[in-house]
Design an enzyme around this catalytic site. Structure first.
Site, mmCIF file in Angstrom:
data_model
loop_
_atom_site.group_PDB
_atom_site.id
_atom_site.type_symbol
_atom_site.label_atom_id
_atom_site.label_comp_id
_atom_site.label_asym_id
_atom_site.label_seq_id
_atom_site.Cartn_x
_atom_site.Cartn_y
_atom_site.Cartn_z
ATOM 1 N N ALA A 1 37.628 -50.443 -23.761
ATOM 2 C CA ALA A 1 37.055 -50.655 -25.102
ATOM 3 C C ALA A 1 35.937 -51.686 -25.056
ATOM 4 O O ALA A 1 34.846 -51.478 -25.600
ATOM 5 C CB ALA A 1 38.150 -51.089 -26.070
ATOM 6 N N TYR A 2 36.207 -52.802 -24.409
ATOM 7 C CA TYR A 2 35.193 -53.855 -24.289
ATOM 8 C C TYR A 2 33.982 -53.336 -23.514
ATOM 9 O O TYR A 2 32.836 -53.527 -23.928
ATOM 10 C CB TYR A 2 35.795 -55.071 -23.593
ATOM 11 C CG TYR A 2 34.799 -56.163 -23.302
ATOM 12 C CD1 TYR A 2 34.260 -56.935 -24.334
ATOM 13 C CD2 TYR A 2 34.387 -56.433 -21.995
ATOM 14 C CE1 TYR A 2 33.331 -57.935 -24.069
ATOM 15 C CE2 TYR A 2 33.465 -57.431 -21.719
ATOM 16 C CZ TYR A 2 32.938 -58.179 -22.756
ATOM 17 O OH TYR A 2 32.025 -59.167 -22.493
#
Length: 283
Positions: free
Chosen positions: A144-145
């Site tokens: 996600a990051y």
């Protein structure tokens, strides 16, 4: 007259360190922080060091905050604010995934739009994105990051082409595994998931840690300062420099990678099980 720079996420980490270093060099620094409660402490610390730093509240996901901050007349925008959400792609809950993109992508770009138009109209200005090596490569449990930083890389690249004719300069800084606590906290965000999301997870996150030994943080703020002051003139700037060769190798490796033909644990997943949190590499 000294240049004026606005730094987002300046309450801690790279943003704070850069704000103080640039103030010492004579830059007019507007250091923005997410919460009002952070303002006093930052102002006091600046005063104790004999520095003049203007501190303002800015939650980059808040429309009103962005409108207020957009009224400032600046020469340089340093997009530093960001959060890191950990978790495997199959496990990370929707509400955490959306928050990751609201801050790192939407908040950052919506603020950038406001200043980019001003810069274009006056034919001058500089926008620096604090991206990440995760914007170029991807580790397990950081999808996600990493995806949010890949998105920032795309926006930065587009802006670099679109604003070229308007004399607006674009640059990115890509910190690697730096020991600020940011990476290690990413591997603890699962603790804030709803109990049912924790219970349904494929992986046991209590057994996992950030899968890299980490570097000392000062070298990142030093590189950011060099990019701001144009001592460093490259568009992309990895920190530390020594990770550049391995990063390029990882980026090129995908072209020849074969689809998996058997079931085995990825080496970086194994490192996530083996390494202790906040493991320094002494560099």
């Amino acid at each position: 007259m000294s240049k004026k720079i606005l730094i987002t996420g300046a309450g801690t980490g790279f943003g704070k360190a850069t704000a103080f270093k640039l103030a010492k060099l004579g830059y007019q620094v507007i250091a923005t922080v997410e919460a009002v409660a952070q303002i006093y402490a930052l102002e006091q610390e600046a005063q104790q060091q004999g520095l003049s730093i203007q501190v303002e509240k800015l939650d980059i996901t808040d429309d009103l905050d962005r409108e207020f901050i957009a009224n400032f007349d600046i020469d340089i925008l340093l997009n530093n604010a960001g959060i890191s959400e950990g978790g495997a792609v199959v496990d990370i809950p929707e509400y955490r995934l959306r928050e990751q993109f609201e801050v790192n992508v939407f908040g950052t770009i919506l603020l950038t739009q406001k200043f980019a138009k001003k810069f274009a109209k006056r034919q001058s200005g500089k926008i620096i994105f604090i991206s990440s090596v995760a914007g170029l490569t991807t580790d397990p449990f950081t999808g996600a990051y990493s995806a949010s930083k890949h998105a920032i890389e795309a926006f930065a690249e587009a802006l670099n082409k679109e604003l070229h004719e308007y004399n607006v300069k674009i640059a990115t800084v890509n910190p690697g595994p730096i020991l600020t606590g940011f990476n290690d906290r990413m591997f603890e965000t699962w603790k804030h998931w709803y109990p049912e999301d924790q219970a349904d997870a494929l992986f046991d996150y209590s057994q996992l840690s950030f899968p890299h030994q980490q570097y000392e943080p000062d070298q990142v703020s030093d590189i950011i300062v060099d990019v701001v002051t144009e001592q460093q003139k490259t568009y992309r700037n990895l920190a530390p420099k020594e990770i550049e060769a391995d990063t390029k190798k990882q980026m090129h490796e995908k072209w020849d990678r074969l689809i998996h033909s058997d079931a085995q644990r990825d080496p970086l997943v194994e490192d996530a099980y083996e390494l202790e949190p906040e493991t320094p590499n002494g560099k």
